[in-house]
Design a protein around this motif. Structure first.
Motif, mmCIF file in Angstrom:
data_model
loop_
_atom_site.group_PDB
_atom_site.id
_atom_site.type_symbol
_atom_site.label_atom_id
_atom_site.label_comp_id
_atom_site.label_asym_id
_atom_site.label_seq_id
_atom_site.Cartn_x
_atom_site.Cartn_y
_atom_site.Cartn_z
ATOM 1 N N ARG A 20 0.811 -1.231 0.000
ATOM 2 C CA ARG A 20 0.000 0.000 0.000
ATOM 3 C C ARG A 20 0.836 1.269 0.000
ATOM 4 O O ARG A 20 0.406 2.291 -0.527
ATOM 5 N N ASP A 21 2.015 1.226 0.598
ATOM 6 C CA ASP A 21 2.838 2.432 0.710
ATOM 7 C C ASP A 21 4.007 2.463 -0.270
ATOM 8 O O ASP A 21 4.920 3.280 -0.109
ATOM 9 N N LEU A 24 4.739 5.922 -1.822
ATOM 10 C CA LEU A 24 5.337 6.795 -0.808
ATOM 11 C C LEU A 24 6.792 6.406 -0.578
ATOM 12 O O LEU A 24 7.685 7.267 -0.547
ATOM 13 N N TYR A 68 10.121 7.390 6.576
ATOM 14 C CA TYR A 68 8.837 6.689 6.587
ATOM 15 C C TYR A 68 8.288 6.586 8.011
ATOM 16 O O TYR A 68 7.116 6.874 8.259
ATOM 17 N N ARG A 71 7.272 10.199 9.452
ATOM 18 C CA ARG A 71 6.728 11.096 8.423
ATOM 19 C C ARG A 71 5.823 12.169 8.978
ATOM 20 O O ARG A 71 5.547 13.149 8.306
#
Length: 105
Positions: A20-21, A24, A68, A71
């Motif tokens: 999902r990340d 990012l 991460y 953040r």
């Protein structure tokens, strides 16, 4: 090492098993590589065409993971709840990057 390869190493470092990340994380990896290039006084995009030394690779993985985990900007990361922990992480990253720094004027 490509950003896709670094993504796998960063996710391994973070013990992250979902995708999902990934977008990012790829942005954070790009920022970490750019930081490394600037700190080491090499041209932007240098590591796209040149091999990344192992210490630089570890610094990029550490910085990407740190960005991460912290953040929101309020802590030093998931396992540390103080700004001092963040400063310690950045100091360690800079020391690793210093090993490949070009010191010429």
């Amino acid at each position: 090492m490509t950003n896709a390869e670094l993504l796998l190493r960063v996710k391994e470092n973070l013990i992250l098993q979902h995708d999902r990340d990934d977008e990012l994380l790829l942005r954070l990896i790009a920022a970490a590589v750019n930081y490394a290039e600037g700190y080491q006084h090499v041209p932007d995009g240098y590591y796209a065409d040149h091999p990344m030394p192992p210490m630089t690779e570890e610094a990029v993985i550490m910085l990407s993971s740190h960005l991460y985990e912290s953040r929101d900007g309020s802590t030093g990361g998931f396992f540390a709840d103080s700004a001092a922990a963040g400063e310690l992480a950045r100091g360690t990253i800079d020391k690793l990057l210093r090993l490949e720094r070009r010191w010429g004027v």
